[in-house]
Write an enzyme that holds these catalytic residues in place. Structure first.
Site, PDB file in Angstrom:
ATOM      1  N   LYS A 136       6.007  -0.734  -9.526  1.00 53.05           N
ATOM      2  CA  LYS A 136       4.601  -0.344  -9.559  1.00 53.05           C
ATOM      3  C   LYS A 136       4.248   0.144 -10.959  1.00 53.05           C
ATOM      4  O   LYS A 136       5.052   0.785 -11.627  1.00 53.05           O
ATOM      5  CB  LYS A 136       4.367   0.762  -8.522  1.00 53.05           C
ATOM      6  CG  LYS A 136       2.924   1.197  -8.350  1.00 53.05           C
ATOM      7  CD  LYS A 136       2.810   2.225  -7.236  1.00 53.05           C
ATOM      8  CE  LYS A 136       1.373   2.647  -6.984  1.00 53.05           C
ATOM      9  NZ  LYS A 136       1.275   3.597  -5.854  1.00 53.05           N
ATOM     10  N   SER A 211      -2.003   2.660  -2.699  1.00 56.05           N
ATOM     11  CA  SER A 211      -2.224   2.244  -4.070  1.00 56.05           C
ATOM     12  C   SER A 211      -1.154   1.282  -4.594  1.00 56.05           C
ATOM     13  O   SER A 211      -1.262   0.794  -5.715  1.00 56.05           O
ATOM     14  CB  SER A 211      -2.267   3.483  -4.974  1.00 56.05           C
ATOM     15  OG  SER A 211      -1.042   4.206  -4.923  1.00 56.05           O
ATOM     16  N   SER A 235       0.501   5.343   0.388  1.00 58.41           N
ATOM     17  CA  SER A 235       0.397   4.269  -0.596  1.00 58.41           C
ATOM     18  C   SER A 235       1.555   3.289  -0.622  1.00 58.41           C
ATOM     19  O   SER A 235       1.473   2.265  -1.285  1.00 58.41           O
ATOM     20  CB  SER A 235       0.202   4.863  -1.992  1.00 58.41           C
ATOM     21  OG  SER A 235      -1.068   5.441  -2.118  1.00 58.41           O
TER      22      SER A 235
END
Length: 569
Positions: A136, A211, A235
């Protein structure tokens, strides 16, 4: 940056550099039409034509244990595996916009070094030898940018690896791409003003979640066998469930976070955590075991000194896994889940009973209070923090994830209020301690009705009261954030997908409240076409090994149930 450089110029320049990093030979000559919803198998199609049969075989190997075995025995070289996943990742990016950092030559060089080591020593470099892993866009890689969607961080090249990156290198992994996130990270969708919006591969009109939405979309496209996301309120679990994946939210400080960039840095009382997403539970286990066994507390001062516990994984405190008792949470007392989620709960319950386990109803205890409490902690100084990041370039703070001109945008559930005083924050944290004590007592008291002599071993609950929503219509719910508030370990797992025949809309005239009514109004099988449906296994704090093992049991029970009953899942 120049004082004359606008945020728009920074975003445009960064996006251009990203596009220039894509090898020309890997660019799609004939992408699918805009109206093509499900693009998950497009990389294998003749229309795509970029992957060889060998590369398709490699990237379709979703069992990470099988990949690791082939890499360790040199059946497949790390170079060819990395190249295969990189090509598929680039194809995926052109279909669903999931990547941020692309560094092909660097990753291939790393893979070659690992192949050389294996050839010279006859043994793999570590437990993740040769495995490509996506990160990420906040897990720093030295020499690359990690902007988390902020134009003010464009051009800030990382001077060192995050601790987790160092650990993955030490385990023999090949970090090979970084993936898209929403601006500020505090969204259950993925969109920012640099890289744009990430789409759901199963239905591109739907969100990939957030996210860690870039991770979710990439792995669903089989462009990565294993990825790293973060989770402060769901997330990891939102993108995992919305994309039909497994995703693990560990308790805080079990997986090292030091050196990663973040929003709300310094918020140590309700921190984000890093964890894995994968198409296989073997991928989740490989990550957790390798990282924990590397003793990350030597490098990260906040990482808990807790070694991998094989007894806990064997469920020594849970009857050795022979007859477990799961609490089934049908709803959170605030919002009734959509029909596909209700069906998933019933299927899992039936599968567990058929496998010889027990199930009991789980009544949520003050879930709205727990959510409201943790949201106040998140927002205690969030406006000040985010404005400080955005102000250098004048980049506007996004107030919606909806495409421009969209109607019926959902309230995302977070409010940027005034900055609280330290004393005010202490009182909120004090109240949360009381709520945690109450929840633990409720869990402990469940021993009275499990029939096993133990409290419930784990809770099975929805991740959200809906599958992946249309863009701009995903509200934050208590279904994930409550477990963050309690700091419980959770593992999301796939169950089924929306079926227009089995999951017809249900007429209702009474609602638990306005949120429940809005959620009901959102549903129609056609809107959620192809959307994956999943649930989560919830254990107590620092029960990572046990939660993983219990999720394996649930997953196996589901597979057996499907085989015996020929149920359409």
């Amino acid at each position: 940056m120049s004082s004359n450089t606008s945020w728009q110029d920074l975003a445009k320049a960064k996006k251009l550099r990203q596009q220039e990093a894509i090898p020309p030979a890997w660019k799609l000559a004939s992408p699918p039409e805009y109206g093509a919803l499900d693009v998950r198998t497009f990389p294998e199609s003749p229309q795509c034509g970029l992957l060889t049969s060998r590369e398709i075989e490699i990237t379709n190997t979703t069992d990470v244990d099988a990949l690791l075995s082939n890499l360790a025995t040199a059946k497949w070289s790390s170079e060819e595996v990395t190249r295969a996943f990189y090509k598929r990742a680039i194809i995926a990016h052109q279909l669903v916009n999931c990547l941020t950092e692309i560094f092909v030559d660097r990753a291939i060089e790393r893979a070659k070094e690992l192949d050389k080591y294996l050839k010279e020593t006859g043994k793999p470099y570590g437990p993740l030898h040769g495995l490509p892993i996506s990160l990420k866009d906040q897990v720093r890689i030295k020499g690359l940018e990690a902007t988390i969607g902020h134009t003010s961080w464009v051009g800030k090249y990382s001077e060192d690896d995050a601790v987790l990156t160092k650990v993955l290198y030490s385990c023999g992994a090949v970090p090979f791409v970084m993936t898209n996130v929403p601006q500020t990270l505090m969204w259950p969708e993925t969109y920012n003003l640099i890289f744009g919006r990430t789409l759901n591969p199963a239905n591109r009109t739907l969100t990939s979640g957030g996210s860690s939405g870039g991770e979710g979309a990439l792995i669903a496209m089989k462009g990565s066998p294993l990825g790293v996301g973060s989770d402060i309120g769901g997330s990891i679990r939102y993108p995992s469930t919305f994309n039909g994946l497994y995703g693990f939210r560990p308790s805080s400080c079990r997986i090292p976070y030091s050196g990663a960039v973040n929003t709300l840095e310094g918020l140590d009382t309700a921190p984000s955590v890093l964890g894995p997403l994968s198409n296989s539970l073997s991928g989740v286990k490989a990550f957790l075991k390798a990282v924990i066994q590397s003793e990350p507390w030597v490098l990260d001062p906040l990482a808990i000194r807790k070694k991998w516990d094989e007894d806990a994984y064997r469920l020594a405190d849970h009857g050795n896994g022979k007859q477990l008792c799961f609490g089934i949470m049908a709803d959170d007392g605030n919002v009734i889940p959509h029909p596909p989620i209700q069906r998933a709960l019933k299927v899992v319950e039936a599968a567990l009973v058929a496998a010889g386990h027990k199930v009991v109803p789980w009544t949520p205890h003050k879930h709205q209070e727990l959510y409201d409490n943790v949201a106040k902690i998140w927002m205690a100084a969030a406006a000040e923090d985010i404005n400080a990041v955005l102000s250098p370039t004048g980049e506007p703070r996004l107030t919606t994830m909806a495409p421009e001109g969209s109607a019926g945008v959902a309230d995302v559930g977070v409010t940027y209020a005034r900055t609280l005083s330290a004393y005010e924050l202490w009182q909120i944290q004090k109240a949360r301690t009381g709520l945690r004590e109450e929840y633990l007592a409720v869990w402990r008291d469940s021993v009275k009705y499990t029939g096993t002599g133990r409290p419930v071993d784990a809770i099975i609950a929805p991740v959200a009261p809906h599958a992946a929503c249309p863009h701009g219509k995903t509200p934050i719910s208590t279904y994930t954030a409550v477990w963050n508030s309690l700091n419980y370990a959770c593992c999301a797992f796939p169950v089924t997908s929306v079926d227009p025949v089995q999951d017809r809309a249900q007429p209702r005239s009474e609602f638990l409240g306005e949120k429940d009514r809005r959620n009901w109004e959102l549903y129609s099988p056609e809107t959620f076409k192809n959307a994956p449906v999943g649930l989560q296994v919830v254990g107590q704090m620092l029960e990572e090994e046990a939660v993983l093992a219990m999720t394996e049991i649930v997953d196996e029970a589901l597979r057996a149930y499907k085989t015996v009953t020929k149920a359409k899942l």
